[in-house]
Design an enzyme around this catalytic site. Structure first.
Site, PDB file in Angstrom:
ATOM      1  N   TYR A 192       0.823  -1.205   0.000  1.00 12.81           N
ATOM      2  CA  TYR A 192       0.000   0.000   0.000  1.00 12.81           C
ATOM      3  C   TYR A 192       0.860   1.259   0.000  1.00 12.81           C
ATOM      4  O   TYR A 192       2.069   1.212   0.244  1.00 12.81           O
ATOM      5  CB  TYR A 192      -0.973   0.000   1.183  1.00 12.81           C
ATOM      6  N   ARG A 215       7.439   3.514  -5.477  1.00 17.61           N
ATOM      7  CA  ARG A 215       7.691   2.681  -4.288  1.00 17.61           C
ATOM      8  C   ARG A 215       6.706   1.512  -4.222  1.00 17.61           C
ATOM      9  O   ARG A 215       7.076   0.403  -3.828  1.00 17.61           O
ATOM     10  CB  ARG A 215       7.618   3.517  -3.003  1.00 17.61           C
ATOM     11  N   LYS A 249       6.719  -1.668   1.792  1.00 16.02           N
ATOM     12  CA  LYS A 249       5.533  -1.098   2.448  1.00 16.02           C
ATOM     13  C   LYS A 249       4.379  -2.075   2.232  1.00 16.02           C
ATOM     14  O   LYS A 249       3.585  -1.938   1.296  1.00 16.02           O
ATOM     15  CB  LYS A 249       5.215   0.295   1.898  1.00 16.02           C
ATOM     16  N   GLU A 308      13.150   4.243  13.019  1.00 13.82           N
ATOM     17  CA  GLU A 308      12.117   5.137  12.469  1.00 13.82           C
ATOM     18  C   GLU A 308      10.892   5.126  13.375  1.00 13.82           C
ATOM     19  O   GLU A 308      10.832   4.358  14.339  1.00 13.82           O
ATOM     20  CB  GLU A 308      11.733   4.712  11.048  1.00 13.82           C
ATOM     21  N   LEU A 359      11.798   2.250   6.232  1.00 22.96           N
ATOM     22  CA  LEU A 359      11.124   2.558   4.973  1.00 22.96           C
ATOM     23  C   LEU A 359      11.844   3.743   4.320  1.00 22.96           C
ATOM     24  O   LEU A 359      12.188   4.713   5.006  1.00 22.96           O
ATOM     25  CB  LEU A 359       9.650   2.919   5.220  1.00 22.96           C
TER      26      LEU A 359
HETATM   27  N1  PDD Z   1       3.410   5.947   6.646  1.00 21.98           N
HETATM   28  N2  PDD Z   1       8.126   4.770   7.971  1.00 21.98           N
HETATM   29  C1  PDD Z   1       7.003   4.034   8.064  1.00 21.98           C
HETATM   30  C2  PDD Z   1       7.044   2.748   8.803  1.00 21.98           C
HETATM   31  C3  PDD Z   1       5.805   4.494   7.455  1.00 21.98           C
HETATM   32  O1  PDD Z   1       4.684   3.765   7.542  1.00 21.98           O
HETATM   33  C4  PDD Z   1       5.819   5.733   6.767  1.00 21.98           C
HETATM   34  C5  PDD Z   1       4.599   6.253   6.078  1.00 21.98           C
HETATM   35  C6  PDD Z   1       7.006   6.469   6.708  1.00 21.98           C
HETATM   36  C7  PDD Z   1       7.102   7.772   5.966  1.00 21.98           C
HETATM   37  O2  PDD Z   1       7.087   7.582   4.574  1.00 21.98           O
HETATM   38  P1  PDD Z   1       6.502   8.658   3.552  1.00 21.98           P
HETATM   39  O3  PDD Z   1       7.275   9.917   3.766  1.00 21.98           O
HETATM   40  O4  PDD Z   1       6.753   8.057   2.229  1.00 21.98           O
HETATM   41  O5  PDD Z   1       5.053   8.825   3.870  1.00 21.98           O
HETATM   42  C8  PDD Z   1       8.144   5.943   7.307  1.00 21.98           C
HETATM   43  C9  PDD Z   1       2.178   6.366   6.027  1.00 21.98           C
HETATM   44  C10 PDD Z   1       1.910   7.795   6.218  1.00 21.98           C
HETATM   45  C11 PDD Z   1       1.061   5.504   6.544  1.00 21.98           C
HETATM   46  O6  PDD Z   1       1.351   4.546   7.247  1.00 21.98           O
HETATM   47  O7  PDD Z   1      -0.066   5.741   6.222  1.00 21.98           O
END
Ligand code: PDD
Length: 289
Positions: free
Chosen positions: A33, A52, A150, A185, A209
């Site tokens: 997702y 991604r 992801k 993270e 991630l």
């Molecule tokens: N989450 N690390 C994790 C584990 C995440 O789930 C996310 C994003 C990020 C940040 O990635 P990005 O900048 O590409 O959104 C880092 C999204 C917001 C979610 O879980 O809905």
């Protein structure tokens, strides 16, 4: 404020959108997702998220519908809402199958797109900063389930948020460390700390991630000649004693952190480097959308 869901080839009201119980996303978390925010109603960095999604699917040997097809479903769902700003969740599962782990037993991939009001942090949270807790739940090992993928299997992150909120109900985010002890993270965000005037963020090698927002922030800082280093190890104490800390994610953009494990970060207010990057990031988003 509306929620619309694309499923089975149509945009529907949430109550009319269903997924069969034999869907492998439901049975095993066998899905990928993306979460994408909007600015002025337009998806922010959609191409990066689609890239991604493709990388995640490839790592899981999960077949995706055509990129055009997914992007058209996103546009149709987004066109059906009247939110000031939205949060778009693009989900592709491996489809239906018998209750059998073998991925080869799956049918066609299933695409679901959820568009709902953005629901990001409040203006006060950006202004005053938030609290985070470093949790004992370790981030998945890259050898087990690589955090770079992801996937819809978010139990690691669910456990982390649960622990953080049990310990401190006002905690906004849980910070996970890798099994070897480095800060990794947030449960749904990437993390940056300013230490001795240098911006540091855990490197991809730590097992995180590859956040879209993180990547943009790293590039912005370098382009602005701010000292930034991706580090292969960041100790929890380094984070607790940092001068500034902030989180990045698609829904939060850049969100200042002013307390780690109850310890005040810097002078307890969002710091100058955080604020500079927040301004640069805003400009970038405006230019991109
Ligand atoms: N989450 N690390 C994790 C584990 C995440 O789930 C996310 C994003 C990020 C940040 O990635 P990005 O900048 O590409 O959104 C880092 C999204 C917001 C979610 O879980 O809905």
């Amino acid at each position: 404020m509306t929620i619309r869901v694309y499923s089975d080839g149509q945009v529907r009201a949430p109550g009319d959108a269903t997924v069969p119980v034999f869907d492998r996303g439901f049975l095993f978390g066998d899905s990928v997702y993306e979460t994408v925010g909007t600015n002025r109603g337009k998806p922010i960095f959609l191409a990066d998220h689609m890239d991604r999604l493709a990388r995640s699917a490839e790592r899981l040997f999960l077949r995706l519908p055509d990129r055009d097809f997914i992007e058209r479903a996103v546009a149709a769902t987004l066109a059906a809402v009247d939110n000031a700003e939205s949060r778009i969740r693009i989900i592709v599962t491996r489809g239906d199958g018998p209750v059998d782990l073998d991925p080869a037993s799956a049918g066609e991939p299933r695409l679901v797109v959820i568009v709902q009001p953005l629901g990001g942090p409040s203006p006060e949270m950006y202004e005053k900063g938030v609290q985070v807790e470093i949790v004992s739940v370790a981030r998945n090992s890259p050898q087990a389930l690589d955090p770079a993928i992801k996937s819809g299997n978010y139990l690691n992150n669910v456990l982390a948020i649960g622990e953080a909120r049990r310990r401190r109900p006002t905690a906004h985010e849980a910070i996970l460390c890798a099994a070897h002890g480095s800060v990794a993270e947030g449960a749904s965000s990437n993390l940056f700390a300013v230490v001795g005037g240098e911006i540091r963020t855990p490197s991809l090698q730590v097992g995180i991630l590859d956040g879209v927002t993180r990547g943009k922030v790293v590039a912005l800082a370098r382009g602005d000649h701010m000292p930034l280093r991706e580090v292969d190890f960041m100790s929890p104490d380094e984070l607790r004693q940092a001068n500034e800390v902030f989180l990045t994610s698609s829904v939060r953009n850049i969100l200042p952190v002013v307390q780690v494990d109850g310890i005040t970060v810097g002078d307890g207010k969002p710091g100058p480097m955080t604020k500079r990057l927040m301004a640069l990031y805003r400009q970038l988003v405006e230019a991109e959308t």
